[in-house]
Scaffold this active site. Structure first.
Site, PDB file in Angstrom:
ATOM      1  N   HIS A 176     -43.277   9.019  92.166  1.00 24.12           N
ATOM      2  CA  HIS A 176     -44.293   8.443  92.939  1.00 24.12           C
ATOM      3  C   HIS A 176     -43.613   8.262  94.406  1.00 24.12           C
ATOM      4  O   HIS A 176     -42.760   8.212  94.327  1.00 24.12           O
ATOM      5  CB  HIS A 176     -45.156   7.391  92.282  1.00 24.12           C
ATOM      6  CG  HIS A 176     -45.728   7.689  91.221  1.00 24.12           C
ATOM      7  ND1 HIS A 176     -45.830   6.893  90.171  1.00 24.12           N
ATOM      8  CD2 HIS A 176     -46.677   8.535  90.995  1.00 24.12           C
ATOM      9  CE1 HIS A 176     -47.046   7.482  89.177  1.00 24.12           C
ATOM     10  NE2 HIS A 176     -46.961   8.497  89.711  1.00 24.12           N
ATOM     11  N   THR A 196     -41.492  18.168  90.810  1.00 28.54           N
ATOM     12  CA  THR A 196     -42.808  18.294  91.480  1.00 28.54           C
ATOM     13  C   THR A 196     -42.379  18.720  93.280  1.00 28.54           C
ATOM     14  O   THR A 196     -41.396  18.283  93.440  1.00 28.54           O
ATOM     15  CB  THR A 196     -43.805  17.266  91.358  1.00 28.54           C
ATOM     16  OG1 THR A 196     -42.975  15.961  91.403  1.00 28.54           O
ATOM     17  CG2 THR A 196     -44.333  17.255  89.939  1.00 28.54           C
ATOM     18  N   GLY A 197     -43.452  19.135  93.582  1.00 31.44           N
ATOM     19  CA  GLY A 197     -43.225  19.637  95.127  1.00 31.44           C
ATOM     20  C   GLY A 197     -42.195  18.816  96.166  1.00 31.44           C
ATOM     21  O   GLY A 197     -41.034  19.068  96.498  1.00 31.44           O
ATOM     22  N   THR A 198     -42.894  17.528  96.365  1.00 25.99           N
ATOM     23  CA  THR A 198     -42.069  16.773  97.694  1.00 25.99           C
ATOM     24  C   THR A 198     -40.804  16.428  96.929  1.00 25.99           C
ATOM     25  O   THR A 198     -39.682  16.476  97.621  1.00 25.99           O
ATOM     26  CB  THR A 198     -43.002  15.890  98.328  1.00 25.99           C
ATOM     27  OG1 THR A 198     -44.213  16.271  98.632  1.00 25.99           O
ATOM     28  CG2 THR A 198     -42.083  15.175  99.499  1.00 25.99           C
ATOM     29  N   THR A 199     -41.105  15.741  95.977  1.00 25.49           N
ATOM     30  CA  THR A 199     -39.744  15.315  95.242  1.00 25.49           C
ATOM     31  C   THR A 199     -38.475  16.355  94.894  1.00 25.49           C
ATOM     32  O   THR A 199     -37.469  16.156  95.392  1.00 25.49           O
ATOM     33  CB  THR A 199     -40.046  14.782  93.857  1.00 25.49           C
ATOM     34  OG1 THR A 199     -41.127  13.951  93.829  1.00 25.49           O
ATOM     35  CG2 THR A 199     -38.758  14.185  92.968  1.00 25.49           C
ATOM     36  N   GLY A 225     -47.689  16.663  92.367  1.00 29.53           N
ATOM     37  CA  GLY A 225     -48.444  16.113  91.270  1.00 29.53           C
ATOM     38  C   GLY A 225     -49.985  16.005  91.250  1.00 29.53           C
ATOM     39  O   GLY A 225     -50.522  16.633  90.388  1.00 29.53           O
ATOM     40  N   ASP A 248     -47.767  18.103  87.666  1.00 29.25           N
ATOM     41  CA  ASP A 248     -47.635  17.213  86.506  1.00 29.25           C
ATOM     42  C   ASP A 248     -47.991  18.031  85.206  1.00 29.25           C
ATOM     43  O   ASP A 248     -47.258  18.028  84.136  1.00 29.25           O
ATOM     44  CB  ASP A 248     -48.057  15.923  86.538  1.00 29.25           C
ATOM     45  CG  ASP A 248     -47.792  14.734  87.576  1.00 29.25           C
ATOM     46  OD1 ASP A 248     -46.538  14.793  87.940  1.00 29.25           O
ATOM     47  OD2 ASP A 248     -48.694  14.248  88.041  1.00 29.25           O
ATOM     48  N   ASP A 303     -44.534   4.442  89.803  1.00 33.60           N
ATOM     49  CA  ASP A 303     -44.911   3.418  90.526  1.00 33.60           C
ATOM     50  C   ASP A 303     -45.969   2.558  89.832  1.00 33.60           C
ATOM     51  O   ASP A 303     -47.176   2.899  89.916  1.00 33.60           O
ATOM     52  CB  ASP A 303     -45.159   3.490  91.894  1.00 33.60           C
ATOM     53  CG  ASP A 303     -45.703   2.607  92.748  1.00 33.60           C
ATOM     54  OD1 ASP A 303     -45.565   1.346  92.451  1.00 33.60           O
ATOM     55  OD2 ASP A 303     -46.323   2.500  94.082  1.00 33.60           O
ATOM     56  N   HIS A 337     -54.246  10.757  90.362  1.00 27.97           N
ATOM     57  CA  HIS A 337     -54.134  11.806  89.097  1.00 27.97           C
ATOM     58  C   HIS A 337     -53.556  10.957  88.043  1.00 27.97           C
ATOM     59  O   HIS A 337     -52.732  11.623  87.095  1.00 27.97           O
ATOM     60  CB  HIS A 337     -53.341  12.966  89.761  1.00 27.97           C
ATOM     61  CG  HIS A 337     -51.660  12.585  90.130  1.00 27.97           C
ATOM     62  ND1 HIS A 337     -51.432  11.741  91.451  1.00 27.97           N
ATOM     63  CD2 HIS A 337     -50.590  12.840  89.571  1.00 27.97           C
ATOM     64  CE1 HIS A 337     -50.177  11.694  91.428  1.00 27.97           C
ATOM     65  NE2 HIS A 337     -49.607  12.181  90.376  1.00 27.97           N
ATOM     66  N   ASP A 380     -53.482  12.845  84.712  1.00 25.32           N
ATOM     67  CA  ASP A 380     -52.485  14.231  84.456  1.00 25.32           C
ATOM     68  C   ASP A 380     -51.130  13.188  83.941  1.00 25.32           C
ATOM     69  O   ASP A 380     -50.340  13.728  83.279  1.00 25.32           O
ATOM     70  CB  ASP A 380     -52.053  14.713  85.591  1.00 25.32           C
ATOM     71  CG  ASP A 380     -53.592  15.400  86.070  1.00 25.32           C
ATOM     72  OD1 ASP A 380     -54.322  15.853  85.465  1.00 25.32           O
ATOM     73  OD2 ASP A 380     -53.595  15.828  87.309  1.00 25.32           O
ATOM     74  N   ARG A 421     -47.967  11.259  77.515  1.00 29.98           N
ATOM     75  CA  ARG A 421     -48.428  11.481  75.701  1.00 29.98           C
ATOM     76  C   ARG A 421     -47.794  12.720  75.342  1.00 29.98           C
ATOM     77  O   ARG A 421     -47.145  12.823  73.965  1.00 29.98           O
ATOM     78  CB  ARG A 421     -49.982  11.566  75.619  1.00 29.98           C
ATOM     79  CG  ARG A 421     -50.588  11.958  74.380  1.00 29.98           C
ATOM     80  CD  ARG A 421     -52.130  12.064  74.262  1.00 29.98           C
ATOM     81  NE  ARG A 421     -52.517  13.358  74.815  1.00 29.98           N
ATOM     82  CZ  ARG A 421     -52.265  14.356  74.107  1.00 29.98           C
ATOM     83  NH1 ARG A 421     -51.814  14.541  73.167  1.00 29.98           N
ATOM     84  NH2 ARG A 421     -52.940  15.666  74.742  1.00 29.98           N
TER      85      ARG A 421
END
Length: 143
Positions: free
Chosen positions: A8, A34-37, A55, A60, A80, A87, A90, A96
């Site tokens: 996050h 995921t994108g920015t990360t 995300g 995600d 976080d 989201h 998601d 899960r």
């Protein structure tokens, strides 16, 4: 092994620091984010990362699909817990799925360090059997 790296916004700095600290171990595996990360890990830690959507735009869920198809071995998701996420459904679904498919999941730095050290020792080699790669370690035939 296939490793997902997700964070996050308020945890991205921590994940980039983690990736930098464990760069030698992570560089031996296939990384997904995921994108920015993913972009930050590539630019700041110098690691190769396959990037999915951000995300909130389905990243995600893309990682969740890999989990559901036994194509993800570890998920490191620095969440976080103090900030509501748009989201959240998601995120809950991804967590899960990790439980359903017995994919090791770390949601904080302490657990991530235990997983990465276990990975380094070979404690997660059982994943190669679960995902049909018996006889292979890290994609290389060991016979």
């Amino acid at each position: 092994m296939n490793i997902a790296l997700i964070a996050h916004d308020k945890k991205k700095d921590h994940l980039v620091s983690f990736a930098t600290a464990y760069k030698d171990i992570l560089s031996e595996h296939h990384l997904f984010a995921t994108g920015t990360t993913g972009l930050r890990i590539m630019n700041e830690a110098g690691l190769n990362v396959h990037r999915f959507q951000s995300g909130p735009y389905g990243g995600d869920q893309e990682i969740g699909a890999m989990v559901a198809n036994n194509k993800m071995d570890i998920v490191i998701f620095f969440r976080d817990p103090l900030t509501a996420q748009p989201h959240d459904p998601d995120i809950s679904a991804l967590i899960r799925l990790c439980d359903v498919y017995s994919v090791p999941l770390a949601t904080n730095l302490g657990t991530a360090e235990i997983l990465i050290k276990g990975l380094e020792r070979g404690d997660l080699a059982w994943r190669t059997i679960v995902n049909g790669r018996s006889g292979e370690i890290n994609g290389a035939d060991q016979t």
